[in-house]
Design an enzyme around this catalytic site. Structure first.
Site, PDB file in Angstrom:
ATOM      1  N   LYS A  63      67.818 -22.951  92.904  1.00 28.39           N
ATOM      2  CA  LYS A  63      67.678 -23.608  91.605  1.00 28.39           C
ATOM      3  C   LYS A  63      67.083 -22.609  90.624  1.00 28.39           C
ATOM      4  CE  LYS A  63      65.275 -27.497  89.402  1.00 28.39           C
ATOM      5  NZ  LYS A  63      64.331 -28.630  89.647  1.00 28.39           N
ATOM      6  N   ARG A  96      62.300 -31.343 102.745  1.00 25.63           N
ATOM      7  CA  ARG A  96      61.632 -30.261 101.998  1.00 25.63           C
ATOM      8  C   ARG A  96      60.170 -30.643 101.739  1.00 25.63           C
ATOM      9  NH1 ARG A  96      62.393 -25.977  98.177  1.00 25.63           N
ATOM     10  NH2 ARG A  96      61.401 -26.338  96.160  1.00 25.63           N
ATOM     11  N   HIS A 134      58.881 -22.304  93.832  1.00 23.59           N
ATOM     12  CA  HIS A 134      58.303 -22.961  92.660  1.00 23.59           C
ATOM     13  C   HIS A 134      57.850 -21.917  91.641  1.00 23.59           C
ATOM     14  CE1 HIS A 134      57.158 -26.813  95.100  1.00 23.59           C
ATOM     15  NE2 HIS A 134      58.403 -26.852  94.644  1.00 23.59           N
ATOM     16  N   ARG A 153      66.269 -26.997  99.344  1.00 25.97           N
ATOM     17  CA  ARG A 153      66.935 -28.062  98.607  1.00 25.97           C
ATOM     18  C   ARG A 153      68.321 -28.253  99.215  1.00 25.97           C
ATOM     19  NH1 ARG A 153      64.545 -24.572  94.765  1.00 25.97           N
ATOM     20  NH2 ARG A 153      62.876 -25.571  93.521  1.00 25.97           N
ATOM     21  N   HIS A 196      65.898 -34.873 100.676  1.00 27.80           N
ATOM     22  CA  HIS A 196      64.880 -34.039 100.027  1.00 27.80           C
ATOM     23  C   HIS A 196      63.510 -34.236 100.664  1.00 27.80           C
ATOM     24  CE1 HIS A 196      64.063 -31.257  96.763  1.00 27.80           C
ATOM     25  NE2 HIS A 196      62.966 -31.914  96.463  1.00 27.80           N
ATOM     26  N   TYR A 232      51.740 -31.193  96.720  1.00 31.74           N
ATOM     27  CA  TYR A 232      51.811 -31.478  98.155  1.00 31.74           C
ATOM     28  C   TYR A 232      50.429 -31.518  98.801  1.00 31.74           C
ATOM     29  CZ  TYR A 232      56.791 -30.635  97.716  1.00 31.74           C
ATOM     30  OH  TYR A 232      58.103 -30.720  97.348  1.00 31.74           O
TER      31      TYR A 232
END
Length: 296
Positions: free
Chosen positions: A169, A237, A260, A144, A234, A269
């Site tokens: 994050k 990524r 994640h 990120r 982004h 994805y």
């Protein structure tokens, strides 16, 4: 609400402390406190004096009158659950169960092909080693933007070919990839700039570059390489995740590399790029259909 710590009431301070002690990220703390502040401001009363009917009407106001996005409504519901259900120990669940959570519309991530990434990192950063190093970190580690701006020298583990994501994050540190190509670029960059703490310092040597500068580096490279905009930095990524999956890396490994919490997020994805689709042959194309038709 710009500053949740500016002259907080005892109740607000109590909520801040509760969220912080429960390891909520700084952005989450600010978001939840701001929602409860907005709720109290809407009724011009302290939030602990509001009824569940008041809360329901406020959520209706956000959905029907202000027409807030699904993600905003979900955050408002989470804020109410944390404040009333957790902090104040009220039985808020019967109310929240009557409210159907909105679903965010599914969007296929917009990605670059590997050829476009190569053009971005060569043509797009020609003559600018910092840009090449920064964008190579973002793509090469699937980072990120805020994770890339906060990379520290100590996060680089060249011997094990891994990078510690030390500003993730949600506060969950993880490892990601540090390839030979990225190491080569970073060593050239380090010899030229000699950063002290942060790999990409801002105007002050002990402060990282801000996210706006990172976005500017990306858009400058995109323009120079004459590539289409796929939705900001982004998308690098997104491209990393897509290319990993297309090259056969297990989805659970990609999940850990991206940080994640849910595998369902990584599963987003599992789409097929148009370029990749053109390379895939239908099973029908593998059949021999040259034999003559049966006589009628």
């Amino acid at each position: 609400m710009k500053n949740i710590h500016s002259n907080p009431t005892p109740l607000r301070q109590k909520f801040i402390e509760y969220l912080t002690l429960n390891r909520k990220a700084e952005r989450t703390v600010h978001c939840y406190v701001s929602f409860i502040y907005s709720l109290a401001k809407h009724y011009r009363r302290s939030p602990d004096l509001l009824s569940h009917e008041d809360i329901q009407h406020w959520l209706y106001h956000l959905i029907a009158e202000r027409k807030q996005a699904p993600s905003t409504i979900n955050l408002a519901i989470n804020s109410v659950r944390s404040f009333y259900g957790k902090l104040l120990q009220q039985d808020i669940e019967p109310l929240l169960h009557r409210i159907k959570r909105p679903r965010r519309p599914a969007r296929v991530p917009r990605v670059y092909s590997m050829a476009e990434i190569e053009k971005l990192l060569t043509v797009g950063t020609e003559g600018n080693l910092r840009a090449r190093a920064f964008l190579s970190c973002v793509y090469g580690g699937g980072l990120r933007l805020s994770e890339a701006t906060h990379i520290q020298i100590k996060d680089l583990d060249g011997a094990r070919h891994r990078l510690v994501v030390s500003h993730p994050k949600g506060g969950r540190q993880r490892y990601t990839l540090l390839s030979d190509n990225l190491l080569t670029v970073l060593r050239d960059y380090y010899r030229q700039t000699r950063p002290k703490t942060f790999l990409f310092p801002g105007l002050e040597p002990l402060v990282p570059i801000n996210k706006g500068t990172g976005q500017s580096i990306f858009y400058g490279a995109v323009a120079k390489a004459k590539l289409p905009d796929r939705g900001g930095i982004h998308c690098l990524r997104h491209s990393f995740a897509t290319h990993c999956l297309e090259n056969g890396i297990e989805i659970t490994v990609v999940q850990r590399l991206l940080g994640h919490a849910s595998l369902m997020t990584t599963a987003g994805y599992l789409h097929i790029r148009a370029e990749r689709l053109a390379q895939i042959q239908s099973p029908l194309g593998l059949l021999d259909l040259k034999s003559p038709l049966l006589d009628r």
